[in-house]
Design an enzyme around this catalytic site. Structure first.
Site, PDB file in Angstrom:
ATOM      1  N   HIS A  57      37.968  54.412  34.466  1.00  0.00           N
ATOM      2  CA  HIS A  57      36.528  54.695  34.449  1.00  0.00           C
ATOM      3  C   HIS A  57      36.191  56.144  34.817  1.00  0.00           C
ATOM      4  CE1 HIS A  57      35.439  50.138  35.110  1.00  0.00           C
ATOM      5  NE2 HIS A  57      36.393  50.318  34.211  1.00  0.00           N
ATOM      6  N   GLU A  70      46.241  44.476  33.130  1.00  0.00           N
ATOM      7  CA  GLU A  70      45.398  45.481  33.772  1.00  0.00           C
ATOM      8  C   GLU A  70      46.271  46.446  34.586  1.00  0.00           C
ATOM      9  OE1 GLU A  70      42.212  46.089  33.597  1.00  0.00           O
ATOM     10  OE2 GLU A  70      41.144  44.243  33.057  1.00  0.00           O
ATOM     11  N   HIS A 116      42.064  43.572  27.287  1.00  0.00           N
ATOM     12  CA  HIS A 116      40.724  43.731  26.696  1.00  0.00           C
ATOM     13  C   HIS A 116      40.673  45.019  25.887  1.00  0.00           C
ATOM     14  CE1 HIS A 116      39.334  46.797  29.630  1.00  0.00           C
ATOM     15  NE2 HIS A 116      39.905  46.062  30.567  1.00  0.00           N
ATOM     16  N   GLU A 138      35.082  42.876  28.157  1.00  0.00           N
ATOM     17  CA  GLU A 138      35.523  42.563  29.517  1.00  0.00           C
ATOM     18  C   GLU A 138      34.739  43.373  30.529  1.00  0.00           C
ATOM     19  OE1 GLU A 138      37.818  43.198  33.254  1.00  0.00           O
ATOM     20  OE2 GLU A 138      37.227  44.682  31.754  1.00  0.00           O
ATOM     21  N   GLU A 139      34.445  44.627  30.171  1.00  0.00           N
ATOM     22  CA  GLU A 139      33.790  45.537  31.102  1.00  0.00           C
ATOM     23  C   GLU A 139      32.339  45.146  31.391  1.00  0.00           C
ATOM     24  OE1 GLU A 139      35.373  47.583  32.754  1.00  0.00           O
ATOM     25  OE2 GLU A 139      37.050  48.421  31.623  1.00  0.00           O
ATOM     26  N   ASP A 199      43.270  51.757  31.072  1.00  0.00           N
ATOM     27  CA  ASP A 199      42.382  50.592  31.204  1.00  0.00           C
ATOM     28  C   ASP A 199      41.795  50.214  29.850  1.00  0.00           C
ATOM     29  OD1 ASP A 199      40.832  48.581  32.308  1.00  0.00           O
ATOM     30  OD2 ASP A 199      39.281  49.929  33.038  1.00  0.00           O
ATOM     31  N   ASP A 209      37.828  46.694  24.948  1.00  0.00           N
ATOM     32  CA  ASP A 209      36.691  47.578  25.194  1.00  0.00           C
ATOM     33  C   ASP A 209      36.990  48.569  26.311  1.00  0.00           C
ATOM     34  OD1 ASP A 209      36.631  45.246  26.892  1.00  0.00           O
ATOM     35  OD2 ASP A 209      34.661  45.860  27.592  1.00  0.00           O
TER      36      ASP A 209
END
Length: 385
Positions: free
Chosen positions: A359, A165, A73, A137-138, A105, A75
């Site tokens: 994150h 991932e 992903h 995705e997030e 990530d 984003d």
């Protein structure tokens, strides 16, 4: 093999695109498309209705079914209110680590996959390599869900998928689903001194939360035999209850944000059916006895199926061979893997970096992890020749 410095430089370029989910990812997708087209890939770009978001789907190799998909992903999560030691969108290399938002990530895997594209193109592949880079995705796997609908029914599709991932290059064969909802309550406002003259939306929302807590306990008894998940059962989390304006005003509106992480689809169906019956037969009759216009509406934010472990899984077996792993595990976090499994592919999750860094401020990817990912993809290129 593609050298590590080239891949690191590409990753720095990708980090420079601040593709937070609230913003557009189109510039990044166009950049990746240009790199893949330069390597000889056939590239398709699918925009959302706004034109501000896009998915990329590409292929290198023969126009036959049964290839391998490399998926990531595009984003990243916001950096707002996080205390970074450096600019999160200007990658910093220091003491064997690559710092920046999205390094682990999961732009590290994307950089490795795209950097390997020229090598895939040089090889006389007997099975194609596909690339999928999605948006949002997030925030609920929105891009991958849209892409799955667009790809469903195509003749030339991969039979295996590697979702990159961050797993520290461990082979992962399963994770729970993630279903997110917001349930809205509409009552009747009034003066707090006359509670029977209004319909207190917050109180009914609280009763709904009570039902969620009851279901949370009941789900423990539904744990599948031999479940390897941690925890082994489907979980429910109440994320927020919002409503009301003042101490002495009966609140006319309230909202409950909640999620469940099912280990099996039947659990999700059980929860939804129970809540629907509770609202229809208990809460709504009581609310509408006072105010016929009262209502309860549940908004589906996302329903992303998990990756169900399968006894036969070609992607798992191939990934174990490529990485030298002697087993496959499960993880608690969600990915887009279940969407590809729903399209009929065998799927694993395997990528560079640790989810422990995702994150967070000063997110980083170890250079050694990026190198290990390149090694895996180089072995894949030889296996497909």
């Amino acid at each position: 093999m593609t050298d590590l410095p080239t891949t690191t430089a590409l990753l720095a370029e990708l980090i420079g695109f601040p593709t937070v989910s609230t913003d557009s990812n189109v510039a990044l997708i166009n950049h990746l498309a240009a790199r893949l087209e330069q390597a000889g890939a056939r590239v398709e770009i699918f925009h959302d209705a706004t034109g501000a978001k896009a998915n990329l789907w590409a292929r290198i190799g023969p126009d036959v079914a049964g290839g391998v998909l490399l998926s990531g992903h595009s984003d990243v999560v916001p950096v707002t209110d996080q205390a970074w030691s450096s600019d999160p969108f200007d990658m910093l290399e220091e003491e064997g680590r690559l710092y920046g938002r999205g390094t682990c990530d999961m732009k590290g895997f994307i950089a490795a996959a795209v950097a390997m594209a020229p090598l895939f193109a040089e090889r006389a592949l007997t099975r194609p390599v596909h690339f999928c880079f999605s948006y949002d995705e997030e925030t609920g796997c929105l891009g991958a869900q849209a892409l799955a609908d667009q790809l469903r029914g195509r003749a030339v599709m991969p039979s295996m998928a590697i979702v990159g991932e961050p797993t520290r290059m461990r082979v992962i064969e399963g994770h729970k689903g993630c279903y997110e909802y917001s349930t809205h309550f509409t009552g009747l406002e009034g003066h707090g001194s006359g509670p029977d003259q209004g319909v207190n939306a917050v109180e009914y929302a609280a009763r709904y939360v009570g039902r969620l807590l009851d279901l949370k306990d009941r789900l423990r008894a539904r744990v599948p035999e031999g479940s390897r998940f941690e925890p082994a059962w489907t979980t429910i989390n109440t994320g927020a209850l919002q409503g009301g304006v003042a101490h002495n005003v009966i609140p006319g509106r309230a909202r409950v944000d909640w999620e469940m992480r099912p280990v099996q689809k039947s659990d999700a169906e059980f929860v939804k059916a129970d809540l629907a019956g509770y609202c229809a037969h208990t809460l709504l009759p009581a609310m509408r006895a006072v105010h016929p216009e009262a209502g309860i509406e549940t908004e589906t934010i996302a329903e992303v199926d998990g990756l169900e472990p399968a006894s036969e899984n070609e992607a798992r077996d191939v990934a174990m061979e490529l990485t030298g792993a002697n087993g496959a595990g499960l993880v608690p976090f969600g990915t887009e893997a279940g969407l590809f499994q729903g399209l009929g592919m065998s799927v694993v999750v395997c990528g560079p970096g640790s989810i422990d860094q995702a994150h967070k401020p000063d997110e980083y990817l170890e250079v050694s992890q990026l190198g290990a990912c390149l090694d895996m993809l180089e072995r894949l290129s030889r296996k497909l020749t």
